[in-house]
Design an enzyme around this catalytic site. Sequence first.
Site, PDB file in Angstrom:
ATOM      1  N   PRO A 130       0.844  -1.199   0.000  1.00  7.62           N
ATOM      2  CA  PRO A 130       0.000   0.000   0.000  1.00  7.62           C
ATOM      3  C   PRO A 130       0.881   1.252   0.000  1.00  7.62           C
ATOM      4  O   PRO A 130       1.810   1.361   0.800  1.00  7.62           O
ATOM      5  CB  PRO A 130      -0.773  -0.110   1.320  1.00  7.62           C
ATOM      6  CG  PRO A 130      -0.630  -1.537   1.743  1.00  7.62           C
ATOM      7  CD  PRO A 130       0.682  -1.993   1.222  1.00  7.62           C
ATOM      8  N   MET A 131       0.595   2.198  -0.889  1.00 12.51           N
ATOM      9  CA  MET A 131       1.340   3.460  -0.938  1.00 12.51           C
ATOM     10  C   MET A 131       0.346   4.592  -1.142  1.00 12.51           C
ATOM     11  O   MET A 131      -0.440   4.586  -2.089  1.00 12.51           O
ATOM     12  CB  MET A 131       2.381   3.440  -2.073  1.00 12.51           C
ATOM     13  CG  MET A 131       3.538   2.489  -1.822  1.00 12.51           C
ATOM     14  SD  MET A 131       4.758   2.484  -3.168  1.00 12.51           S
ATOM     15  CE  MET A 131       3.882   1.492  -4.385  1.00 12.51           C
ATOM     16  N   ALA A 132       0.384   5.549  -0.211  1.00 10.17           N
ATOM     17  CA  ALA A 132      -0.570   6.651  -0.232  1.00 10.17           C
ATOM     18  C   ALA A 132      -0.470   7.430  -1.526  1.00 10.17           C
ATOM     19  O   ALA A 132       0.611   7.825  -1.954  1.00 10.17           O
ATOM     20  CB  ALA A 132      -0.317   7.585   0.956  1.00 10.17           C
TER      21      ALA A 132
ATOM     22  N   CYS B 173       3.869   2.874   8.791  1.00 11.25           N
ATOM     23  CA  CYS B 173       4.022   4.208   8.218  1.00 11.25           C
ATOM     24  C   CYS B 173       4.921   5.075   9.098  1.00 11.25           C
ATOM     25  O   CYS B 173       4.673   5.206  10.302  1.00 11.25           O
ATOM     26  CB  CYS B 173       2.658   4.865   8.061  1.00 11.25           C
ATOM     27  SG  CYS B 173       2.741   6.497   7.270  1.00 11.25           S
TER      28      CYS B 173
ATOM     29  N   LYS C 110       1.337  -5.090   8.610  1.00  9.52           N
ATOM     30  CA  LYS C 110       2.615  -4.673   8.047  1.00  9.52           C
ATOM     31  C   LYS C 110       3.281  -3.764   9.066  1.00  9.52           C
ATOM     32  O   LYS C 110       2.652  -2.865   9.621  1.00  9.52           O
ATOM     33  CB  LYS C 110       2.418  -3.940   6.728  1.00  9.52           C
ATOM     34  CG  LYS C 110       3.709  -3.616   5.978  1.00  9.52           C
ATOM     35  CD  LYS C 110       3.389  -3.089   4.577  1.00  9.52           C
ATOM     36  CE  LYS C 110       4.676  -2.885   3.762  1.00  9.52           C
ATOM     37  NZ  LYS C 110       5.429  -1.687   4.213  1.00  9.52           N
TER      38      LYS C 110
ATOM     39  N   ASN D 298       9.890  -7.072   2.997  1.00  8.72           N
ATOM     40  CA  ASN D 298       9.710  -5.814   2.284  1.00  8.72           C
ATOM     41  C   ASN D 298      10.958  -4.959   2.474  1.00  8.72           C
ATOM     42  O   ASN D 298      11.521  -4.918   3.556  1.00  8.72           O
ATOM     43  CB  ASN D 298       8.467  -5.102   2.821  1.00  8.72           C
ATOM     44  CG  ASN D 298       8.209  -3.742   2.202  1.00  8.72           C
ATOM     45  OD1 ASN D 298       7.908  -2.777   2.902  1.00  8.72           O
ATOM     46  ND2 ASN D 298       8.322  -3.626   0.903  1.00  8.72           N
TER      47      ASN D 298
ATOM     48  N   ASP E 184      13.872  -2.761  -0.412  1.00 10.15           N
ATOM     49  CA  ASP E 184      14.962  -2.875  -1.399  1.00 10.15           C
ATOM     50  C   ASP E 184      14.731  -3.980  -2.425  1.00 10.15           C
ATOM     51  O   ASP E 184      15.683  -4.644  -2.857  1.00 10.15           O
ATOM     52  CB  ASP E 184      16.311  -3.075  -0.702  1.00 10.15           C
ATOM     53  CG  ASP E 184      16.738  -1.851   0.085  1.00 10.15           C
ATOM     54  OD1 ASP E 184      16.074  -0.801  -0.035  1.00 10.15           O
ATOM     55  OD2 ASP E 184      17.737  -1.939   0.834  1.00 10.15           O
TER      56      ASP E 184
ATOM     57  N   GLY F 223       7.109  -2.252  -2.997  1.00 11.65           N
ATOM     58  CA  GLY F 223       6.590  -0.898  -2.928  1.00 11.65           C
ATOM     59  C   GLY F 223       7.236  -0.002  -3.959  1.00 11.65           C
ATOM     60  O   GLY F 223       6.867   0.002  -5.133  1.00 11.65           O
ATOM     61  N   ARG F 224       8.253   0.766  -3.547  1.00 14.74           N
ATOM     62  CA  ARG F 224       8.829   1.791  -4.413  1.00 14.74           C
ATOM     63  C   ARG F 224       9.432   1.234  -5.710  1.00 14.74           C
ATOM     64  O   ARG F 224       9.548   1.956  -6.699  1.00 14.74           O
ATOM     65  CB  ARG F 224       9.881   2.577  -3.637  1.00 14.74           C
ATOM     66  CG  ARG F 224       9.275   3.431  -2.515  1.00 14.74           C
ATOM     67  CD  ARG F 224      10.365   4.116  -1.700  1.00 14.74           C
ATOM     68  NE  ARG F 224      11.265   3.164  -1.090  1.00 14.74           N
ATOM     69  CZ  ARG F 224      12.571   3.360  -0.919  1.00 14.74           C
ATOM     70  NH1 ARG F 224      13.128   4.486  -1.305  1.00 14.74           N
ATOM     71  NH2 ARG F 224      13.308   2.440  -0.340  1.00 14.74           N
TER      72      ARG F 224
END
Length: 384
Positions: A27-29, A114, A154, A216, A218, A240-241
Site C-alpha cells: 500500500p502506498m498513499a 508508516c 505490516k 519488504n 529494497d 513498494g517503491r
Amino acid sequence: MPTTAPTSTRTLRVGPHSVQPPVVLAPMAGITNAPFRTLCREFSGGKGLFVSEMITTRALVERNDKTMQLIHFDATERPRSIQLYGVDPATVGKAVRMIAEEDLADHIDLNFGCPVPKVTRKGGGSALPYKRHLLRAILREAVSGAGDLPVTMKMRKGIDDDHITYLDAGRIAVEEGVTAIALHGRTAAQHYGGTADWDAIARLKEHVPEIPVLGNGDIWSAEDALRMVRETGCDGVVVGRGCLGRPWLFADLVAAFEGRPEDIARPSLREVADVMVRHARLLGEWIGDESKGVVDFRKHVAWYLKGFAVGSEMRKRLAITSSLEELRSGLDELDLDQAWPTGADGPRGRTSGNNRVVLPDGWLKDPYDCAGVGEDAELDTSGG
C-alpha cells in the site's frame, strides 16, 4: 537472473486465499489506487495480491466521501484487499466489522509501518507497536470483528535502533490470530534511507514459524525478490517503491518465480509512453474528470521516464500537462525508439534516513502504558 525459482517458494496462504506467486503490492498513499492496481494486475496476469492505499478507520466509519471512493474495487479485482490505519481499538473494531458486514473487502491489512510525522506524532503507524498492550488490543478487536476475513499486518523493525519492536509484535500477532505479517527491514527513523535489514526478516521468520512472513525493502527487480526469499526464508515479498513508474515489474516477478527469466520486461520508451497514457486515462475515468486524472498522474512522470534520454525542459513540460491530448503529443515528440536504459531497474522514490521520529510526549517512557491515546489520534482522511 537465476534460471529457476527458489526452492522455498510455495503458494502463499492468506486465510482462504491462495497467492501464487507470493507477491504483494505494498500500500502506498496516493499511488496504489484502483487505476494503478489495475495496471499492476494486468501485467501480472491477475497473479499476486494488490492492496489498497491506506484507509483511516475513523474516516471509514464516518463514511468520508474521499475514503469511500478509495475503497472502490474493480469488478475483476479478487481478492479485494484493504489496508487500515487506526490507533483506537474501538474505532478499528467498528471499521473492520463494517467491512465484514457490508462485504467491502476480502482481506484486511493493518498499518503499523508508516513513518511519516503526521501519523507517528499521534502514536500511529510505526510508532504504535512500541505500546505492546495497545497493539494487542487493536489486533484483538480487528480479528474479532473480521469474522471469516483474514487479518494481516505490516510493520517495521521498530522506532529506531534503541527501540526495536518487531519480535515482540510478531509474537503478539500470532497470539491474537493474525494470518500473516509483512516486515519492512527498516526502522521508522530510517524512513527509506540506507539499506533494508533482510537479516531481521529472517529472524522474524524463525521467531513466528506458525504464520507466513513476507519481506519488504529494497526489492528493485525480480532478481532481488528471488534473492530475498532465498536469503531470508520468507514466504513471500511485498513490493513498494520498486514498481513506481514500472507496473510491469509484476510481470517480471511472475516470470521470475515461475522460472522464466527470459520473459523479464525491457520495454522501449514507446511502450512506456503507451502505459503512461493509459495510466493517466484510467485515473481520469476513476476520478470522473480527465483533467484531474492527468493532474494526478503528474507525480508519476519522472518515475516512468527514469533513465531515458529526455531533456529537463521536456520533463518539466510533461509534468505540468492537463489533458490526455497534451500528454500524448508531448510524449510523441520524444525519441520513442529508445531501448530500456541500463540502470533503470535501480532504486526509485525518495530516500532519506536518520530522521528524528515525531512521537507523542512521553511515548517512550513506558512500552506498555497507553494513556493519552484515543480517538483524537485518528486521522479523519485516508490515503496517508
